[in-house]
Scaffold this motif. Structure first.
Motif, short mmCIF file in Angstrom:
data_model
loop_
_atom_site.label_atom_id
_atom_site.label_comp_id
_atom_site.label_asym_id
_atom_site.label_seq_id
_atom_site.Cartn_x
_atom_site.Cartn_y
_atom_site.Cartn_z
N GLU A 1 -0.78 18.94 7.08
CA GLU A 1 0.38 18.60 8.09
C GLU A 1 0.35 16.94 8.28
O GLU A 1 -0.90 16.28 8.67
CB GLU A 1 -0.15 19.09 9.39
N VAL A 2 1.46 16.31 8.11
CA VAL A 2 1.38 15.09 8.27
C VAL A 2 1.67 14.64 9.66
O VAL A 2 2.80 15.06 10.46
CB VAL A 2 2.70 14.37 7.58
N VAL A 3 0.78 13.98 10.37
CA VAL A 3 1.05 13.41 11.70
C VAL A 3 1.34 12.23 12.20
O VAL A 3 1.88 12.06 13.21
CB VAL A 3 -0.18 13.85 12.64
N LYS A 4 1.36 11.19 11.09
CA LYS A 4 1.95 9.87 11.26
C LYS A 4 2.21 9.33 9.85
O LYS A 4 1.64 9.90 9.03
CB LYS A 4 0.95 9.22 12.06
N ARG A 5 3.15 8.48 9.92
CA ARG A 5 3.64 7.65 8.65
C ARG A 5 3.23 6.02 9.02
O ARG A 5 3.53 5.70 9.99
CB ARG A 5 5.02 7.76 8.15
N PHE A 6 2.74 5.45 8.05
CA PHE A 6 2.51 4.07 8.20
C PHE A 6 3.21 3.38 6.84
O PHE A 6 3.16 3.92 5.84
CB PHE A 6 0.89 3.72 8.12
N SER A 7 3.77 2.16 7.31
CA SER A 7 4.39 1.44 6.15
C SER A 7 4.20 -0.12 6.56
O SER A 7 3.78 -0.61 7.54
CB SER A 7 5.88 1.51 6.06
N GLN A 8 4.30 -0.96 5.38
CA GLN A 8 4.22 -2.34 5.47
C GLN A 8 5.04 -3.05 4.35
O GLN A 8 5.25 -2.63 3.51
CB GLN A 8 2.60 -2.62 5.39
N LYS A 9 5.72 -4.23 4.99
CA LYS A 9 6.39 -4.78 4.07
C LYS A 9 5.57 -5.88 3.37
O LYS A 9 4.82 -6.83 3.83
CB LYS A 9 7.43 -5.52 4.77
N LEU A 10 5.42 -5.72 1.94
CA LEU A 10 4.51 -6.73 1.12
C LEU A 10 5.54 -7.07 -0.17
O LEU A 10 6.11 -6.39 -0.39
CB LEU A 10 3.23 -6.15 0.77
N ASP A 11 5.12 -8.40 -0.64
CA ASP A 11 5.89 -8.86 -1.78
C ASP A 11 5.05 -7.75 -2.89
O ASP A 11 6.04 -7.52 -3.85
CB ASP A 11 5.37 -10.41 -2.31
N LYS A 12 3.83 -7.65 -2.86
CA LYS A 12 3.35 -6.60 -4.04
C LYS A 12 2.21 -6.06 -3.43
O LYS A 12 1.66 -6.62 -2.42
CB LYS A 12 2.89 -7.44 -5.08
N PRO A 13 1.68 -4.96 -3.85
CA PRO A 13 0.46 -4.22 -3.16
C PRO A 13 -0.92 -5.06 -3.38
O PRO A 13 -1.00 -5.93 -4.25
CB PRO A 13 0.19 -3.13 -4.04
N ASN A 14 -1.68 -5.00 -2.27
CA ASN A 14 -2.79 -5.82 -2.35
C ASN A 14 -3.59 -5.24 -3.36
O ASN A 14 -4.16 -3.98 -3.32
CB ASN A 14 -3.54 -5.74 -0.97
N PRO A 15 -4.35 -6.16 -4.42
CA PRO A 15 -4.88 -5.68 -5.47
C PRO A 15 -6.58 -4.96 -5.14
O PRO A 15 -6.88 -4.15 -5.96
CB PRO A 15 -5.19 -6.97 -6.40
N LYS A 16 -6.87 -5.36 -3.96
CA LYS A 16 -8.16 -4.76 -3.47
C LYS A 16 -8.01 -3.63 -2.64
O LYS A 16 -8.65 -2.60 -2.65
CB LYS A 16 -8.96 -5.60 -2.77
N THR A 17 -6.94 -3.60 -1.73
CA THR A 17 -6.89 -2.49 -0.73
C THR A 17 -5.45 -2.03 -0.48
O THR A 17 -5.19 -1.17 0.35
CB THR A 17 -7.45 -3.03 0.75
#
Length: 409
Positions: A44-60
């Protein structure tokens, strides 16, 4: 019953990113789909998170601040699982698990889990297990977190490394065993397909949850499992169908999806052989879905990957009854009309122009709407293939014997 099922749902949050190649609107579509995938898997999805990035962080994958925000939220709300919309690298998955201290999955892992739940036959279970092992192999090192305290200890480096290598060897051996098992079953299925003779083969293809199995049941009077969840059907079902006096074989195949894991495409290659060996494809589309044109593109891409894009195809736009129920406020001022505001008639004109009037159909499989037109079009397409294969078929030609005599002369 529904209340009982709801209690057992895992509380989850889903995460995605906005990039130059993926707009905010596109991310919303993907997260909607990820939400449905999560529900299908039992979450059951209770929340959505999003972030604006040029590219994904290679570590996290995400930035430090966003990771902290998610960490606080899951601790405050008792979240057990975090699911990322894109495939995480082994190191990303390991780092994120350390920070969030909960179960971390990516889209690929989630789809594999759904496939594992849905696999009914021994063959489907073997294919899913192979895909899971291929996915798991590079991630094994991240699973041995209990050995990390041994790193740097004199005389304790060896056992940890040996244990990981032993586990990797076990998984590699299992992969080899599963591949051999699939080869054996493939040979058996190949013989079964060859035993079907020269009958015309028709395959239902399309995005997941577009109504292929419902259509299969309606045409073939069969009893294929149907449910309003993703990947309800994993095993290919083949039925002999007769329209008028013309027999042919109809197969229902596994549904496709955007960002389909390569492990699944590889392990399910033999299931897709039904598509490769088909003479005619019925590409079923859920016209009531707002992103159905993206779904068509995704299916066409996979058909191209399995070298089946050039086969004769009829586009079957299903769920026209559901499309009519979509309400658009007529009083709203629309500055620029887009495809999202098309009527059913406009879609008909558009697609019949795109693929030709003979290659597009608009039906409702549940309501049997326009079903006679559907049967007629399929009959004509199958008959055309049948004529080339059996030029003097007495079921198609009343003057069959006369035709044979003319040929002898």
């Amino acid at each position: 019953m529904l209340e009982k099922e709801k209690i057992n749902f895992e509380k989850t949050v889903i995460v995605g990113i906005i990039t130059q190649n993926q707009s905010e609107e596109k991310l919303k579509e993907y997260l909607d789909e990820l939400d449905f995938l999560t529900f299908t898997a039992g979450g059951e999805v209770v929340k959505r998170f999003s972030q604006k990035l040029d590219k994904p962080n290679p570590k996290t994958f995400l930035g430090t601040g966003k990771m902290e925000e998610i960490s606080y939220y899951i601790k405050d709300n008792g979240i057990s699982t975090v699911i990322f919309d894109d495939e995480l690298s082994p190191s990303q998955q390991k780092n994120i698990s350390k920070i969030l201290d909960c179960k971390v999955l990516d889209r690929t892992n989630l789809i594999l889990d759904i496939f594992a739940q849905r696999a009914e036959t021994s063959y489907a279970r073997t294919q899913v297990e192979l895909a899971q092992c291929i996915y798991l192999l590079p991630r094994l090192s991240g699973m041995w977190t209990h050995l990390e305290r041994q790193k740097g200890g004199i005389g304790l480096r060896g056992p940890g490394e040996t244990e990981i290598e032993t586990d990797r060897r076990i998984v590699r051996d299992r992969i080899s065993l599963l591949k051999d098992k699939i080869k054996t079953i493939d040979k058996q299925q190949s013989i079964q397909r060859s035993n079907r003779g020269a009958m015309v083969r028709v395959a239902l293809v399309g995005y997941t949850n577009v109504g292929k199995s419902t259509l299969m049941n309606a045409i073939g009077k069969s009893d294929v499992f149907v449910e309003n969840k993703l990947f309800a059907t994993l095993d290919t079902t083949v039925r002999k169908v007769v329209i008028k006096n013309l027999p042919f074989l109809l197969s229902d195949t596994v549904g496709f999806i955007r960002k389909l894991p390569t492990q699944l495409v590889d392990s399910f290659k033999s299931t897709l052989d039904e598509v490769r060996e088909a003479d005619l494809l019925l590409h079923v589309v859920d016209i009531s879905h707002p992103d159905f044109e993206d779904h068509i593109e995704s299916v066409n891409k996979i058909l191209l990957d399995i070298k089946s894009a050039d086969k004769p195809t009829i586009m079957v736009f299903n769920k026209i009854d559901a499309y009519r129920h979509l309400t658009i406020d007529a009083d709203d001022l629309i500055t620029e009309k887009t495809t999202k505001h098309y009527t059913l008639e406009e879609w008909k004109n558009t697609w019949m122009s795109n693929v030709g009037a003979d290659n597009a159909l608009f039906i409702s499989a549940t309501q049997k709407e326009n079903f006679e037109e559907f049967r007629k079009k399929v009959y004509e397409a199958v008959r055309e293939i049948h004529i080339t294969r059996f030029p003097y078929n007495k079921f198609l030609y009343p003057d069959f014997e006369d035709a044979i005599e003319k040929e002898d002369e």
